[in-house]
Design a protein around this motif. Structure first.
Motif, short mmCIF file in Angstrom:
data_model
loop_
_atom_site.label_atom_id
_atom_site.label_comp_id
_atom_site.label_asym_id
_atom_site.label_seq_id
_atom_site.Cartn_x
_atom_site.Cartn_y
_atom_site.Cartn_z
N TYR A 53 -0.45 -22.97 9.64
CA TYR A 53 -0.23 -21.73 8.74
C TYR A 53 -1.33 -21.84 7.65
O TYR A 53 -1.54 -20.71 7.17
N GLN A 54 -1.86 -22.77 7.27
CA GLN A 54 -3.13 -22.86 6.45
C GLN A 54 -4.60 -23.17 6.98
O GLN A 54 -5.55 -22.90 6.28
N GLU A 55 -4.64 -23.62 8.29
CA GLU A 55 -5.67 -23.71 8.95
C GLU A 55 -5.70 -23.92 10.33
O GLU A 55 -4.61 -23.83 10.93
N SER A 56 -6.74 -23.69 11.02
CA SER A 56 -6.87 -23.32 12.62
C SER A 56 -6.30 -24.85 13.22
O SER A 56 -6.82 -25.85 12.61
N LEU A 57 -5.92 -24.83 14.53
CA LEU A 57 -5.79 -26.08 15.12
C LEU A 57 -7.11 -26.79 15.43
O LEU A 57 -7.16 -28.00 15.22
N ALA A 58 -8.19 -26.02 15.64
CA ALA A 58 -9.31 -26.85 15.73
C ALA A 58 -9.83 -27.36 14.55
O ALA A 58 -10.41 -28.61 14.48
N GLU A 59 -9.53 -26.88 13.39
CA GLU A 59 -10.03 -27.48 12.21
C GLU A 59 -9.01 -28.87 11.87
O GLU A 59 -9.81 -29.73 11.50
N ILE A 60 -7.83 -28.74 12.21
CA ILE A 60 -7.05 -29.77 12.18
C ILE A 60 -7.57 -30.96 12.99
O ILE A 60 -7.75 -32.06 12.64
N GLN A 61 -7.96 -30.57 14.32
CA GLN A 61 -8.23 -31.47 15.21
C GLN A 61 -9.59 -32.18 14.86
O GLN A 61 -10.00 -33.19 15.40
N ASN A 62 -10.44 -31.57 14.08
CA ASN A 62 -11.64 -32.06 13.57
C ASN A 62 -11.61 -33.00 12.39
O ASN A 62 -12.56 -33.70 11.79
N LYS A 63 -10.46 -32.95 11.71
CA LYS A 63 -10.16 -33.96 10.60
C LYS A 63 -10.24 -35.32 10.88
O LYS A 63 -9.99 -35.74 11.93
N GLU A 64 -10.73 -36.19 10.05
CA GLU A 64 -10.99 -37.66 10.21
C GLU A 64 -9.48 -38.13 10.41
O GLU A 64 -9.74 -39.12 11.28
N ARG A 65 -8.50 -37.87 9.93
CA ARG A 65 -7.36 -38.61 10.31
C ARG A 65 -6.79 -38.31 11.61
O ARG A 65 -6.31 -39.30 12.43
N TYR A 66 -6.94 -37.14 12.01
CA TYR A 66 -6.67 -36.86 13.44
C TYR A 66 -7.54 -37.50 14.39
O TYR A 66 -7.02 -38.27 15.38
N GLN A 67 -8.94 -37.86 14.16
CA GLN A 67 -9.72 -38.17 15.08
C GLN A 67 -9.62 -39.95 15.09
O GLN A 67 -9.55 -40.30 16.10
#
Length: 95
Positions: A53-67
């Protein structure tokens, strides 16, 4: 009759399990409040990777913690304490 071991919902414990996890490779979960977590077993949102609700899924997937977490699953050495304690991955074999 087919029997299986009792399933225990993951929680942070001293137990360290091993096995392969498909989280972030073939699945993610989005909780009702929009919190993105690696899998549906994190129903309390302990591993909060972002919020759709605050950012796109693509932005989340590019975050350091996700990666970092995705790579740790590939290496079979989960970087998150909850994932290290999860016994469900002991039931899964790598395809």
């Amino acid at each position: 009759m087919d029997k299986d071991n009792e399933f225990i919902w993951p929680e942070i414990t001293n137990h360290k399990s091993c096995g392969y996890c498909h989280a972030l490779k073939t699945q993610i979960a989005i909780l009702v409040d929009g919190t993105v977590v690696p899998c549906c077993l994190d129903s309390n949102g302990i591993i909060d990777l972002g919020n759709v609700y605050q950012e796109s899924l693509a932005e989340i997937q590019n975050k350091e913690r996700y990666q970092k977490l995705k790579k740790s699953f590939q290496d079979r050495k989960p970087s998150e304490e909850l994932c290290r304690s999860c016994t469900f991955k002991e039931k899964i074999t790598k395809e």
